[in-house]
Design a protein around this motif. Structure first.
Motif, PDB file in Angstrom:
ATOM      1  N   GLY A 108       0.789  -1.205   0.000  1.00 49.05           N
ATOM      2  CA  GLY A 108       0.000   0.000   0.000  1.00 49.05           C
ATOM      3  C   GLY A 108       0.834   1.274   0.000  1.00 49.05           C
ATOM      4  O   GLY A 108       2.021   1.324   0.219  1.00 49.05           O
ATOM      5  N   GLU A 109       0.099   2.338  -0.329  1.00 54.38           N
ATOM      6  CA  GLU A 109       0.673   3.672  -0.409  1.00 54.38           C
ATOM      7  C   GLU A 109       0.787   4.312   0.972  1.00 54.38           C
ATOM      8  O   GLU A 109       0.218   3.815   1.954  1.00 54.38           O
ATOM      9  N   HIS A 110       1.481   5.466   1.016  1.00 50.21           N
ATOM     10  CA  HIS A 110       1.748   6.083   2.311  1.00 50.21           C
ATOM     11  C   HIS A 110       0.522   6.734   2.933  1.00 50.21           C
ATOM     12  O   HIS A 110       0.510   7.041   4.124  1.00 50.21           O
ATOM     13  N   GLY A 111      -0.533   6.929   2.158  1.00 45.80           N
ATOM     14  CA  GLY A 111      -1.753   7.468   2.727  1.00 45.80           C
ATOM     15  C   GLY A 111      -2.354   6.605   3.819  1.00 45.80           C
ATOM     16  O   GLY A 111      -3.093   7.107   4.677  1.00 45.80           O
ATOM     17  N   ILE A 112      -2.025   5.315   3.853  1.00 44.98           N
ATOM     18  CA  ILE A 112      -2.586   4.420   4.884  1.00 44.98           C
ATOM     19  C   ILE A 112      -2.155   4.833   6.277  1.00 44.98           C
ATOM     20  O   ILE A 112      -2.822   4.493   7.270  1.00 44.98           O
ATOM     21  N   THR A 113      -1.059   5.569   6.388  1.00 38.14           N
ATOM     22  CA  THR A 113      -0.553   5.942   7.712  1.00 38.14           C
ATOM     23  C   THR A 113      -1.520   6.858   8.448  1.00 38.14           C
ATOM     24  O   THR A 113      -1.621   6.796   9.680  1.00 38.14           O
ATOM     25  N   VAL A 137       8.606  14.739   2.010  1.00 33.79           N
ATOM     26  CA  VAL A 137       8.136  15.195   3.320  1.00 33.79           C
ATOM     27  C   VAL A 137       6.702  14.750   3.604  1.00 33.79           C
ATOM     28  O   VAL A 137       6.296  14.623   4.754  1.00 33.79           O
ATOM     29  N   ASP A 138       5.907  14.524   2.548  1.00 35.31           N
ATOM     30  CA  ASP A 138       4.511  14.079   2.689  1.00 35.31           C
ATOM     31  C   ASP A 138       3.692  15.014   3.584  1.00 35.31           C
ATOM     32  O   ASP A 138       2.803  14.570   4.318  1.00 35.31           O
ATOM     33  N   THR A 139       4.000  16.304   3.497  1.00 30.74           N
ATOM     34  CA  THR A 139       3.233  17.314   4.235  1.00 30.74           C
ATOM     35  C   THR A 139       2.596  18.319   3.286  1.00 30.74           C
ATOM     36  O   THR A 139       2.359  19.470   3.650  1.00 30.74           O
ATOM     37  N   TRP A 140       2.321  17.898   2.050  1.00 31.17           N
ATOM     38  CA  TRP A 140       1.575  18.747   1.140  1.00 31.17           C
ATOM     39  C   TRP A 140       0.137  18.875   1.656  1.00 31.17           C
ATOM     40  O   TRP A 140      -0.456  17.882   2.113  1.00 31.17           O
ATOM     41  N   PRO A 141      -0.445  20.052   1.589  1.00 30.13           N
ATOM     42  CA  PRO A 141      -1.807  20.226   2.112  1.00 30.13           C
ATOM     43  C   PRO A 141      -2.874  19.555   1.263  1.00 30.13           C
ATOM     44  O   PRO A 141      -4.000  19.360   1.720  1.00 30.13           O
ATOM     45  N   SER A 152       0.149  13.617   1.482  1.00 29.12           N
ATOM     46  CA  SER A 152      -0.359  14.519   2.523  1.00 29.12           C
ATOM     47  C   SER A 152      -0.632  13.894   3.890  1.00 29.12           C
ATOM     48  O   SER A 152      -1.188  14.574   4.751  1.00 29.12           O
ATOM     49  N   PRO A 153      -0.260  12.638   4.153  1.00 29.42           N
ATOM     50  CA  PRO A 153      -0.676  12.060   5.439  1.00 29.42           C
ATOM     51  C   PRO A 153      -0.166  12.821   6.647  1.00 29.42           C
ATOM     52  O   PRO A 153      -0.868  12.934   7.666  1.00 29.42           O
ATOM     53  N   PHE A 154       1.040  13.379   6.563  1.00 24.38           N
ATOM     54  CA  PHE A 154       1.603  14.012   7.755  1.00 24.38           C
ATOM     55  C   PHE A 154       1.184  15.472   7.884  1.00 24.38           C
ATOM     56  O   PHE A 154       1.250  16.026   8.986  1.00 24.38           O
ATOM     57  N   TYR A 155       0.726  16.077   6.793  1.00 25.04           N
ATOM     58  CA  TYR A 155       0.063  17.371   6.921  1.00 25.04           C
ATOM     59  C   TYR A 155      -1.189  17.209   7.788  1.00 25.04           C
ATOM     60  O   TYR A 155      -1.401  17.943   8.759  1.00 25.04           O
ATOM     61  N   MET A 264       3.937   0.477  13.565  1.00 27.43           N
ATOM     62  CA  MET A 264       4.784   0.793  12.424  1.00 27.43           C
ATOM     63  C   MET A 264       4.107   0.438  11.120  1.00 27.43           C
ATOM     64  O   MET A 264       3.154  -0.353  11.087  1.00 27.43           O
ATOM     65  N   ASP A 265       4.628   1.014  10.037  1.00 25.92           N
ATOM     66  CA  ASP A 265       4.243   0.580   8.708  1.00 25.92           C
ATOM     67  C   ASP A 265       5.431   0.661   7.768  1.00 25.92           C
ATOM     68  O   ASP A 265       6.382   1.410   7.996  1.00 25.92           O
ATOM     69  N   VAL A 266       5.374  -0.168   6.730  1.00 28.13           N
ATOM     70  CA  VAL A 266       6.301  -0.117   5.601  1.00 28.13           C
ATOM     71  C   VAL A 266       5.438   0.012   4.358  1.00 28.13           C
ATOM     72  O   VAL A 266       4.519  -0.787   4.146  1.00 28.13           O
ATOM     73  N   VAL A 267       5.722   1.018   3.538  1.00 32.70           N
ATOM     74  CA  VAL A 267       4.806   1.358   2.452  1.00 32.70           C
ATOM     75  C   VAL A 267       5.529   1.577   1.125  1.00 32.70           C
ATOM     76  O   VAL A 267       6.751   1.682   1.077  1.00 32.70           O
ATOM     77  N   GLU A 268       4.712   1.654   0.073  1.00 39.76           N
ATOM     78  CA  GLU A 268       5.110   2.061  -1.272  1.00 39.76           C
ATOM     79  C   GLU A 268       5.948   1.025  -2.017  1.00 39.76           C
ATOM     80  O   GLU A 268       6.656   1.367  -2.972  1.00 39.76           O
TER      81      GLU A 268
END
Length: 300
Positions: A108-113, A137-141, A152-155, A264-268
């Motif tokens: 899966g993709e990082h959005g699952i986090t 960075v995965d902090t795009w709005p 955007s998961p961490f945004y 934890m997760d491992v993704v992508e």
């Protein structure tokens, strides 16, 4: 050497025989990739990582000296998702993560986090620390006009109070990024170490920096395989030039004893672009090392 030959290990992660949700450690696949911005295929990641994990079943972990398969651990299969509906899939993931003691998620993709952090935040009762390996960075709005996606998961995690950005460190960052996104991330208190920083500082110094940033509170571990140089992890949707090296990644993770990891997760992992399972094996080995780290702490 005795027991089942490597090629005949059962198709669960490391051939685990258990599948009940009551285990102290529960591994689950999350085959979601409808929020990616480049190449699709991470939906096939969980199956590929499980297949590659057969290489990790021939004995004890040579650093932590435990056999992770002998922990109280189960492979509980794959989470259900809502086909074609990202927001509904997030709700389903969050619901299925509820009640698990210590989840190890395979994307899966990082959005699952994001939904995993939502569930864990309620369980822990306070914002989490975060150790985040990634090229991005995965902090795009947003994601090209969409509210959710793997960029955007961490945004959302910061905005929703799921993580404490002052206890958040990102390792391996090197992709193109808008200056306002970078400034917003740093301005919130996030510590960013680029791939070049890792090369210059070395794993021991990076690990020490991680411990200082996250401190003593509950902490989540999120590992995007594109943190690695694409020479060593080609099987991913958004490869970025000049990443960290596998030995650096492994040395950092193995040096994080004492951190209170709670999930934890491992993704992508996108196996359609992989070569000889090297990306899938890298992801499986990250989980194996993580289990050695947290498992040895529990059995000490």
């Amino acid at each position: 050497m005795s027991g089942t030959p490597t090629f005949a290990v059962a198709s669960s992660f490391m051939g685990l025989p258990r599948s009940d949700r009551s285990a102290a450690f529960a591994l689950a696949g999350i085959p979601l990739d409808i929020g990616v911005t480049n190449r699709t295929g991470a939906r096939s990641g969980p199956a590929a990582v499980r297949a590659a994990s057969r290489m990790l079943t021939d004995g004890d972990h040579p650093h932590f000296w435990i056999d992770p398969t002998r922990l109280d651990i189960a492979d509980i299969g794959d989470f259900t998702i809502a086909l074609g509906d990202l927001a509904a899939s997030y709700r389903l993931i969050e619901e299925q993560a509820e009640g698990l003691d210590h989840l190890l998620a395979v994307g899966g993709e990082h959005g699952i986090t994001l939904p995993l952090l939502r569930a864990l935040r309620r369980k822990v009762g306070a914002p989490l620390g975060l150790v985040h390996f990634d090229a991005h960075v995965d902090t795009w709005p947003d994601n090209f006009g969409q509210v959710y996606g793997h960029g955007s998961p961490f945004y959302h995690a910061i905005e929703e109070g799921l993580v404490d950005p002052r206890r958040m460190i990102q390792i391996g960052i090197r992709s193109p990024v808008q200056r306002e996104v970078w400034d917003w991330t740093v301005g919130k208190g996030v510590t960013i170490l680029s791939a070049q920083d890792v090369h210059a500082l070395g794993p021991a110094a990076v690990a020490e920096r991680v411990r200082k940033v996250v401190g003593s509170g509950a902490t989540y571990f999120s590992y995007d395989v594109d943190c690695l140089d694409p020479a060593f992890a080609p099987g991913t949707g958004t490869p970025e030039f000049a990443g960290i090296l596998p030995w650096q990644s492994q040395a950092i993770l193995r040096s994080l004893a004492g951190i209170d990891f709670v999930g934890m997760d491992v993704v992508e992992v996108a196996p359609a672009y992989d070569v000889s399972e090297i990306t899938s094996l890298a992801a499986a080995t990250v989980i194996w090392d993580y289990l050695g780290l947290v498992g040895s702490a529990k059995t000490a």
